[in-house]
Enzyme design. Structure first.
Site, PDB file in Angstrom:
ATOM      1  N   ASN A 128       5.901   7.221  -1.929  1.00 16.04           N
ATOM      2  CA  ASN A 128       7.058   6.741  -2.699  1.00 16.04           C
ATOM      3  C   ASN A 128       8.136   6.114  -1.829  1.00 16.04           C
ATOM      4  O   ASN A 128       9.282   5.994  -2.243  1.00 16.04           O
ATOM      5  CB  ASN A 128       7.673   7.883  -3.533  1.00 16.04           C
ATOM      6  N   ARG A 129       7.767   5.730  -0.633  1.00 15.38           N
ATOM      7  CA  ARG A 129       8.697   5.099   0.320  1.00 15.38           C
ATOM      8  C   ARG A 129       9.815   6.041   0.756  1.00 15.38           C
ATOM      9  O   ARG A 129      10.825   5.597   1.316  1.00 15.38           O
ATOM     10  CB  ARG A 129       9.303   3.804  -0.242  1.00 15.38           C
ATOM     11  N   LEU A 130       9.650   7.348   0.516  1.00 21.90           N
ATOM     12  CA  LEU A 130      10.635   8.320   0.996  1.00 21.90           C
ATOM     13  C   LEU A 130      10.220   8.780   2.386  1.00 21.90           C
ATOM     14  O   LEU A 130       9.829   9.927   2.610  1.00 21.90           O
ATOM     15  CB  LEU A 130      10.727   9.502   0.020  1.00 21.90           C
TER      16      LEU A 130
ATOM     17  N   ARG B 286       0.859  -1.175   0.000  1.00 25.60           N
ATOM     18  CA  ARG B 286       0.000   0.000   0.000  1.00 25.60           C
ATOM     19  C   ARG B 286       0.897   1.226   0.000  1.00 25.60           C
ATOM     20  O   ARG B 286       2.084   1.151   0.320  1.00 25.60           O
ATOM     21  CB  ARG B 286      -0.932   0.021   1.223  1.00 25.60           C
TER      22      ARG B 286
END
Length: 220
Positions: free
Chosen positions: A192-194, A11
């Site tokens: 964005n997993r940042l 997700r």
């Protein structure tokens, strides 16, 4: 074991960002702020935390316990001193806690050293617990093999009858530990997993109440 691919179980994270300017100077204060927000949210068991300890062979072990008190010294939970975790702590006092609140896209990691709280503190908390919880602590030899569920329930019933009109004694094998932190990490999920990650480390060996902390942003 059948093959199962979990690579598409994912997700996105869309929580508001976390900047250094938003952080409290003390990780204890930052923890309290996030905990109050978790308690005010629909999260169930916001005080549940993963406790990691290591046995004498260097094997890590992990389980969920409940945070019961925060103090200037650290974070307190209660358990059986003669349990597997109790033996591990007796051999190696270093431990780590993890709070994970997916509803808020947040994690808090805390590392430090465990010490037993005073007997008076343990007894006071034991006496505040519901009577059935007191009986369970008295009846269970945590982590030890038990013959059957029936045997466990019979022990509980026998103690219930034995102390029907009496004060349930505080078991010597049951009490609290306090994790005294030397490192905190606050994690906020981002798109964005940042992700935003900030670590607090102490500036000296001062007592926790008088401690000052350095704050650094970590790469996700």
């Amino acid at each position: 074991m059948p093959n199962r691919d979990y690579q598409n179980v994912r997700r996105d994270y869309d929580a508001p960002g976390l900047s250094k300017t938003q952080l409290q100077p003390s990780p204890f204060m930052q923890f309290s702020q996030w905990m109050e927000e978790a308690l005010a949210s629909p999260i169930q068991d916001a005080t549940a935390m993963s406790l990691a300890t290591v046995d004498k062979h260097g094997q890590p072990h992990n389980r969920i316990v409940l945070l019961k008190e925060t103090t200037p010294e650290g974070y307190i939970f209660y358990t059986h001193y003669d349990s597997a975790k109790g033996h591990e702590i007796n051999q190696n006092q270093k431990a780590a806690l993890l709070f994970f609140w997916p509803e808020l896209d947040r994690q808090i990691r805390i590392e430090g050293t465990l010490t037993k709280v005073s007997k008076a503190t343990s007894q006071a908390y034991f006496e505040s617990r519901p009577r059935d919880s007191q009986l369970a602590a008295l009846s269970s030899m945590q982590s030890k093999e038990v013959a059957s569920r029936k045997a466990l329930e019979e022990t509980f019933k026998n103690n219930e009858q034995k102390y029907a009109k009496k004060t349930i004694p505080h078991p010597e094998h049951w009490g609290g530990y306090c994790l005294q932190p030397n490192k905190f990490e606050f994690w906020q999920g981002r798109p964005n997993r940042l992700h935003d990650r900030f670590v607090y480390t102490p500036n000296s060996e001062a007592h926790a109440e008088n401690q000052t902390w350095s704050i650094q942003r970590l790469s996700p």
